[in-house]
Design a protein around this motif. Sequence first.
Motif, PDB file in Angstrom:
ATOM      1  N   GLY A  87     -68.301 -57.570  51.483  1.00 46.62           N
ATOM      2  CA  GLY A  87     -69.557 -56.748  52.810  1.00 46.62           C
ATOM      3  C   GLY A  87     -68.664 -55.971  53.447  1.00 46.62           C
ATOM      4  O   GLY A  87     -67.306 -55.171  53.155  1.00 46.62           O
ATOM      5  N   SER A  88     -68.275 -56.262  54.460  1.00 45.24           N
ATOM      6  CA  SER A  88     -68.214 -55.707  55.915  1.00 45.24           C
ATOM      7  C   SER A  88     -67.627 -55.788  56.716  1.00 45.24           C
ATOM      8  O   SER A  88     -69.055 -56.178  57.538  1.00 45.24           O
ATOM      9  CB  SER A  88     -68.235 -53.655  56.194  1.00 45.24           C
ATOM     10  N   LEU A  93     -64.007 -52.567  54.406  1.00 46.14           N
ATOM     11  CA  LEU A  93     -64.668 -53.432  53.372  1.00 46.14           C
ATOM     12  C   LEU A  93     -63.659 -54.728  52.387  1.00 46.14           C
ATOM     13  O   LEU A  93     -62.869 -54.212  53.048  1.00 46.14           O
ATOM     14  CB  LEU A  93     -64.838 -51.753  52.361  1.00 46.14           C
ATOM     15  N   LEU A  94     -64.097 -55.483  52.530  1.00 40.89           N
ATOM     16  CA  LEU A  94     -63.553 -56.454  52.053  1.00 40.89           C
ATOM     17  C   LEU A  94     -64.720 -57.501  50.577  1.00 40.89           C
ATOM     18  O   LEU A  94     -65.956 -56.563  50.272  1.00 40.89           O
ATOM     19  CB  LEU A  94     -64.519 -58.079  52.877  1.00 40.89           C
ATOM     20  N   ILE A 111     -70.890 -58.076  57.402  1.00 38.82           N
ATOM     21  CA  ILE A 111     -72.147 -57.451  56.670  1.00 38.82           C
ATOM     22  C   ILE A 111     -71.923 -57.643  54.973  1.00 38.82           C
ATOM     23  O   ILE A 111     -71.361 -56.653  55.074  1.00 38.82           O
ATOM     24  CB  ILE A 111     -72.475 -56.026  57.759  1.00 38.82           C
ATOM     25  N   PRO A 112     -73.082 -58.522  54.598  1.00 39.44           N
ATOM     26  CA  PRO A 112     -72.601 -58.455  53.417  1.00 39.44           C
ATOM     27  C   PRO A 112     -73.838 -57.160  52.620  1.00 39.44           C
ATOM     28  O   PRO A 112     -74.965 -56.521  53.102  1.00 39.44           O
ATOM     29  CB  PRO A 112     -73.645 -59.465  52.864  1.00 39.44           C
ATOM     30  N   HIS A 113     -72.859 -57.015  51.445  1.00 32.46           N
ATOM     31  CA  HIS A 113     -73.775 -55.420  50.666  1.00 32.46           C
ATOM     32  C   HIS A 113     -73.811 -55.952  49.599  1.00 32.46           C
ATOM     33  O   HIS A 113     -73.832 -57.298  48.774  1.00 32.46           O
ATOM     34  CB  HIS A 113     -72.032 -54.551  50.939  1.00 32.46           C
ATOM     35  N   LYS A 114     -74.566 -55.220  48.566  1.00 28.36           N
ATOM     36  CA  LYS A 114     -75.278 -55.938  47.684  1.00 28.36           C
ATOM     37  C   LYS A 114     -74.344 -55.693  46.282  1.00 28.36           C
ATOM     38  O   LYS A 114     -74.771 -54.074  46.315  1.00 28.36           O
ATOM     39  CB  LYS A 114     -76.805 -55.825  47.601  1.00 28.36           C
ATOM     40  N   LEU A 115     -74.037 -56.142  45.836  1.00 30.97           N
ATOM     41  CA  LEU A 115     -73.827 -55.716  44.419  1.00 30.97           C
ATOM     42  C   LEU A 115     -74.671 -56.112  43.108  1.00 30.97           C
ATOM     43  O   LEU A 115     -74.162 -57.083  42.810  1.00 30.97           O
ATOM     44  CB  LEU A 115     -72.425 -55.356  44.233  1.00 30.97           C
ATOM     45  N   GLY A 126     -63.427 -46.263  52.839  1.00 28.91           N
ATOM     46  CA  GLY A 126     -64.859 -47.737  53.244  1.00 28.91           C
ATOM     47  C   GLY A 126     -65.959 -47.312  53.377  1.00 28.91           C
ATOM     48  O   GLY A 126     -66.942 -47.957  53.458  1.00 28.91           O
ATOM     49  N   ARG A 127     -66.997 -46.047  52.493  1.00 30.53           N
ATOM     50  CA  ARG A 127     -67.906 -45.763  52.349  1.00 30.53           C
ATOM     51  C   ARG A 127     -68.385 -45.399  50.926  1.00 30.53           C
ATOM     52  O   ARG A 127     -67.782 -44.588  49.941  1.00 30.53           O
ATOM     53  CB  ARG A 127     -68.369 -44.081  53.012  1.00 30.53           C
ATOM     54  N   LEU A 128     -69.248 -45.928  50.436  1.00 36.59           N
ATOM     55  CA  LEU A 128     -69.560 -45.761  49.073  1.00 36.59           C
ATOM     56  C   LEU A 128     -69.821 -44.234  48.719  1.00 36.59           C
ATOM     57  O   LEU A 128     -70.535 -43.900  49.376  1.00 36.59           O
ATOM     58  CB  LEU A 128     -71.192 -46.534  49.493  1.00 36.59           C
ATOM     59  N   ILE A 129     -69.068 -43.729  48.335  1.00 35.07           N
ATOM     60  CA  ILE A 129     -69.975 -42.303  47.020  1.00 35.07           C
ATOM     61  C   ILE A 129     -70.469 -42.206  46.414  1.00 35.07           C
ATOM     62  O   ILE A 129     -70.598 -41.551  45.047  1.00 35.07           O
ATOM     63  CB  ILE A 129     -68.003 -42.157  47.196  1.00 35.07           C
TER      64      ILE A 129
END
Length: 397
Positions: A87-88, A93-94, A111-115, A126-129
Amino acid sequence: DERSIQPVEVEELIGVHNGVVANELELLQYVGMRTSVIDSEIPLHLIKRFGLQRAFSMCTGGYAYAYADSQNGDLVLLRNFKTLAIGSVGNNLLFASEQSFLEEVFGYTYIPHKLPPYHYAKYRLGRLIESGVVSCKTDSYLPEQDPNRVLVCASGGIDSTVSAYCIKRMWQKEVELVHFSYGQKAKDNEWTAVEAIASDLQAQLHRIELPWLGKLGRSALTETSIEHPGSIKQAIAGTKMWVPARNLVFIASLMAIAEAIGAAYISAGWTLETEGSYPDNSVEFLRALNLISDVGTLMRPKLVMPLQRLMKPEEIVLGMDLGVDFSKTWSCDQGYEKQCGWDSACFEHHYCFVRAGVPDPTDYLNPPSFSHKISLSIGNVGSLKEIKRRVTLDALT
């Protein structure tokens, strides 16, 4: 001992790991000078030597892994069936082994991110590349998956029959029909229909006995003491026929069979129309089951539903184009010598043909009848080209 504490370092790579590298001893041949005494170090050596994708395809066991490159600042997070929460908060980024840990500390600012399982994500500043799929080595007595082998849950009805024909004749896959006998009133009639369909498709056929499921009762499909709904409205919108967790039980059984025989895919006759009434026919249920397969099975067979975007009359149009002999199907919930024509399943079966503008070839004891106003009240049938396009969207390839 400090050598047993994370994070671990191998030159410019710094890693942390939740899980087990079960084949650590086998992989030691690829490891140079060790800086720790824990298995978490092994993947870093493999990454440096073989790259990310091959490194984790060599590891058995469960892992949620994170490593950073101290030279370029990249951070890579990856997992197989093990949980990894990302998440962030602002630009930060966490990640943690469980989402509840991040929620507890950061609350509503998080704010959750999905993996998804068996995926990696690479971040820079901190950015998805970059993101993609990672594989995991398995060590078991299970056979290798055959991507051309599909198990179809077959009831003998229109939905599962057209699904099987789609997979066989549109997707060019080898179909095996699996029929469940669970004490339903029409079990013998259904079995006769499934045998005929398997013969037409030249498909292998399996019969699974689940008598305990029917003995639970609470359904007009299995209990003679429960009145059967007998109207078209109940056929379309009702759940009087619900058997407790039936599709969940079926799919769990199919996952076990698929793992045991090496089938890569599982299918059933779930449609856009039945999704409106039954939660265990929904896209949400399908996605949840595929997630369960990812985190709860070793070979991870996938569920695919070719009719998920079709209405029932569109199945008729498609089935006729694929050569389905609908006179061999069985939809009636009763166990009579012929389909009764008065129960809700027979109404719905006949209604599909009326809406498709196609003669119903079924031999009924009492043919269903209802007004044209009703028969024209639900939706339009798309062209064959459009119907096939919607089926192709879910193609296995």
